[in-house]
Design an enzyme around this catalytic site. Structure first.
Site, PDB file in Angstrom:
ATOM      1  N   PHE A 106       4.769   8.126  -0.135  1.00  0.00           N
ATOM      2  CA  PHE A 106       5.008   7.676   1.242  1.00  0.00           C
ATOM      3  C   PHE A 106       5.188   6.164   1.278  1.00  0.00           C
ATOM      4  O   PHE A 106       4.772   5.433   0.385  1.00  0.00           O
ATOM      5  CB  PHE A 106       3.872   8.117   2.177  1.00  0.00           C
ATOM      6  CG  PHE A 106       2.540   7.456   1.910  1.00  0.00           C
ATOM      7  CD1 PHE A 106       2.170   6.297   2.578  1.00  0.00           C
ATOM      8  CD2 PHE A 106       1.649   7.999   0.992  1.00  0.00           C
ATOM      9  CE1 PHE A 106       0.945   5.692   2.342  1.00  0.00           C
ATOM     10  CE2 PHE A 106       0.420   7.405   0.740  1.00  0.00           C
ATOM     11  CZ  PHE A 106       0.067   6.248   1.418  1.00  0.00           C
ATOM     12  N   CYS A 107       5.852   5.715   2.350  1.00  0.00           N
ATOM     13  CA  CYS A 107       6.080   4.295   2.594  1.00  0.00           C
ATOM     14  C   CYS A 107       6.230   4.116   4.095  1.00  0.00           C
ATOM     15  O   CYS A 107       5.876   5.003   4.870  1.00  0.00           O
ATOM     16  CB  CYS A 107       7.301   3.798   1.831  1.00  0.00           C
ATOM     17  SG  CYS A 107       8.835   4.660   2.274  1.00  0.00           S
ATOM     18  N   THR A 108       6.766   3.000   4.526  1.00  0.00           N
ATOM     19  CA  THR A 108       6.841   2.715   5.959  1.00  0.00           C
ATOM     20  C   THR A 108       7.815   3.633   6.685  1.00  0.00           C
ATOM     21  O   THR A 108       7.447   4.316   7.640  1.00  0.00           O
ATOM     22  CB  THR A 108       7.247   1.247   6.191  1.00  0.00           C
ATOM     23  OG1 THR A 108       6.376   0.394   5.461  1.00  0.00           O
ATOM     24  CG2 THR A 108       7.198   0.905   7.673  1.00  0.00           C
TER      25      THR A 108
END
EC number: 1.14.-.-
Length: 284
Positions: A185-187
């Protein structure tokens, strides 16, 4: 005046970027847009802002203009509103990668990595395992300073300073991922998508990307299984699980995130310095 902020990316093979660049720049300037559009052989990544009329016209242009041969017909945009224009100018830049990993460019035509949507992920985290009974590992692909603002509970965080370090830390820590379902996951999705594709290519099984990243997760299910806020690369600094700006700010001098607690320090001078400045200076 209300300003519409658009963010979008898409992994797709592109080979006419040099020809497109002046035409895209001219169209954006005609519409009065500001921001940055990155074009690379592996796809497009953009952050732009303007009036509602201008952003709607841009979406129609990038999706449907014959110039692009339908390559962006399914481009999905994330939208937010602001009271002022967050960007100073309009740039269309040619890059080797739309997000730098410093590995051979991925091959979009081979397909994206599998994704998990926010509601399914929440159900997995509620139960402690995925639908097949495998334990779920959340893998944060962001930089360490972003993770410090907030992340998923018990997420793996390898304290990288830049995304190009990701392949090396994964090679060194593959044992952490064996026998588990890995959700990167990331932004907003771009880094975790590229990370998932990389892990898939090097033979790590049961890898998913979080569809739409943390911000889409907040939009769909709120802050379940997440602690803190989400750092964003614009004037807002961080958003809470209700997608509202927080009291975190970015230091003008060293670019560190300054929490409300740190803002009480005598070394915090708005627009000049913060408690992290000495450490940043010694590391420079």
């Amino acid at each position: 005046m209300t300003i519409v902020n658009l963010a979008a990316y898409h992994f797709v093979s592109l080979d006419a970027n040099e020809q497109w660049r002046p035409l895209v720049t001219a169209r954006c300037n005609e519409l009065g847009l500001r921001g940055t559009i990155l074009l690379a052989p592996e796809g497009i990544n953009l952050f732009i802002a303007g009036t509602r009329e201008a952003t709607d016209a841009f979406i129609a242009y990038i999706r449907h203009d014959p110039l692009f041969e339908g390559k962006f017909a399914t481009l999905q945009f994330k939208e937010s509103l602001s009271d002022s224009q967050p960007f100073r100018r309009m740039l269309v830049r040619l890059k080797r990668e739309i997000i730098t990993m410093k590995k051979p460019a991925i091959k979009p035509e081979l397909g994206r990595a599998p994704f998990v949507d926010a509601r399914t992920l929440k159900a997995w985290l509620d139960r402690g395992h995925d639908d097949a009974g495998r334990p779920v590992v959340m893998l944060d692909t962001r930089n360490a300073f972003e993770v410090d603002v907030g992340t998923f509970d018990n997420a793996l965080d390898y304290r990288i300073d830049k995304f190009s370090e990701f392949p090396e830390v994964i090679d060194a820590n593959r044992a952490d991922l064996e026998g588990k379902t890995v959700v990167s996951f990331c932004t907003g999705g771009i880094r975790c998508e590229k990370a998932a594709i990389h892990m898939k290519e090097i033979g790590i099984d049961n890898v998913y990307q979080l569809e739409g990243g943390i911000l889409k997760y907040f939009e769909e299910v709120g802050g379940a299984h997440y602690h803190g806020d989400c750092f964003v690369f614009d004037y807002r600094t961080a958003l809470n699980p209700q997608l509202q700006p927080t009291e975190n700010v970015t230091c003008f001098a060293c670019r560190a995130v300054v929490t409300p607690e740190a803002q009480q320090s005598p070394s915090y001078v708005p627009g000049k310095s913060c408690p992290a400045c000495p450490q940043a200076a010694s590391a420079a």
